[in-house]
Design an enzyme around this catalytic site. Sequence first.
Site, short mmCIF file in Angstrom:
data_model
loop_
_atom_site.label_atom_id
_atom_site.label_comp_id
_atom_site.label_asym_id
_atom_site.label_seq_id
_atom_site.Cartn_x
_atom_site.Cartn_y
_atom_site.Cartn_z
N LEU A 403 10.24 23.89 26.49
CA LEU A 403 8.85 23.50 26.33
C LEU A 403 8.83 22.06 25.83
O LEU A 403 9.73 21.64 25.09
CB LEU A 403 8.13 24.40 25.31
CG LEU A 403 7.97 25.88 25.65
CD1 LEU A 403 7.33 26.62 24.48
CD2 LEU A 403 7.12 26.06 26.90
N ASP A 404 7.80 21.29 26.23
CA ASP A 404 7.65 19.94 25.67
C ASP A 404 7.64 20.01 24.16
O ASP A 404 7.18 21.00 23.57
CB ASP A 404 6.33 19.32 26.13
CG ASP A 404 6.35 18.90 27.58
OD1 ASP A 404 7.44 18.91 28.17
OD2 ASP A 404 5.27 18.57 28.11
N MET A 405 8.10 18.94 23.54
CA MET A 405 8.08 18.86 22.07
C MET A 405 6.69 19.18 21.52
O MET A 405 6.54 19.88 20.52
CB MET A 405 8.52 17.47 21.63
CG MET A 405 8.57 17.27 20.13
SD MET A 405 9.14 15.58 19.73
CE MET A 405 9.12 15.62 17.95
N THR A 407 4.30 20.97 22.83
CA THR A 407 3.77 22.27 23.24
C THR A 407 4.31 23.36 22.33
O THR A 407 5.50 23.39 22.02
CB THR A 407 4.15 22.57 24.70
OG1 THR A 407 3.70 21.50 25.53
CG2 THR A 407 3.52 23.87 25.17
#
Length: 556
Positions: A403-405, A407
Amino acid sequence: MKHFQHFKTDISEIELPAKFTFPFYYEPSLIAKIAAKELQEYLENQTDFEHNFGLNETQTDLPIGKMFGVLVVKNEKNEIGYLAAFSGKLADKSLPEKFVPPVFNMRTEGSFYIKGELEIDEINRQLSLLKKDKNYNKLKKSVKKITETIAEDLALQRKKMRLSKKDRKLRKKNAQATLNDSDFNNLIKKLTQESYNDQFFYKELVEYYDLKIKKNRLELINFEEKIASLKTARKEKSNYLQQTLFSKYAFLNQQKELKNLLDIFNNPAIKPPAGAGECAAPKLLQYAFLNNLTPISMSEFWWGISPNSAIRKHKNYYPACQSRCKPILAHMLEGVEMDANLLIENVSEEKELEIIYEDDVLLVVNKPAELLSVPGKEITDSVYTRIKEKYPNATGPLIVHRLDMATSGILLLTKTKEANKTLQSQFINRTIKKRYIALLEGNLTEKKGEINLPLRVDLDDRPRQLVCFEHGKNAVTEWEIIEQKNNTTRVYFYPITGRTHQLRVHAAHKDGLNSPIIGDDLYGTKKNRLHLHAEFIEFLHPTSRDKMSFSIKPNF
């Protein structure tokens, strides 16, 4: 100092920033916002230049949005004012007095650059005439046609020679059983002569065709050598012009140290990117240092229609670009005390990583926002490092997906190599079901839909992504509205593919939902956090093959 602009707004009660703006990740200071607002009011009403920003339907020329910047400065009289600049060039190529001049004006009358362009234009004219020459094009077609005919005829002749060879081999084999030694030796001599005859005929045929095409080919080579020579001359002139241009773009810092683009990028194998030095930030700082102005704060904003690939919203603030500006600004801001680089600040240390399920081979965690999935260059704290420390004997790669940082939400990890391989296979085959919840700016008009916009990394401004139909990877997202209130829209996102920043770009892009996720610091407006959460996942357990699902509500 005609470019030093006094504030029209009363700023006497406004506290100035203690440190200069970190240009690659910032929230504009109040004083910089006031300067930007005054510049925007000017842009709305100005008659100094003509450029179609796509905001006026009556303009018919190509609409192009543009980055503008303001730099709040203090002069030697301790007066506070600001400078204004735009990136690149205006459509009418003017230099209105409102804006600071370029670092180097390559288009001054009689400049080396204009002379060089004229020389290159003349070479292009000669090339165009040669390529359109009737004799040249007639020769090309003639040589091509004759070459194809020759190739076909020679191929046919080689086929006949192979068949003849096969026939001679068969005749020799049959003769061994029926002929006496004398007759057999005579046959061998005859077969050998036939082989020589075939080879001689083929050689004569090749020489005949070479002679037939020679004249046309020599005339064609003469044309092509002239074309190649002109292309070489054009390349050499272009390289010389570019290198000279790079040397002319020289940048100051507050110590009055001067460095040109060749010194700044300092790598013979890598040319400075196109447009380096033409962005607003270097122009602003150059003028400030040339005129003994002290930089206090800056901001850059987009004005006009959004481009087709990158995401830029009218009046939104954006950081300086990485590939062109970062090396230049590193020199220009040397010694200037700046705000902290929040991009490398570890804000996740106090955030708990909740484990919501665990067995012998599998972990399911609820990742908090602003915690990396895997270690980065500057920040090592991550889901991976925490789980690795907690389970030092785990044999698998641990991470199955990311997951994106920014998110939050559900993330799968594995303890064994076999489990990791099985789950990765499910991701590759798209049998895993995922659902995200996001809160978007504004109200959507449709209830649900599908977004299909291919994505690739922005090579000039990593890690941003661009919509690119030529080189982008297929990216598909399904979505549906949950609720709308207070000029926001809560949606479910169902990513069919898993590209970097896919949901963020598909939400913000003008051809997507055109509604950025609230708190998106890359494609929207920075807030307390990115309002994007991996809320649901369903998959088959890697060993038992039982269907499993997990759901975690977001905290927004």
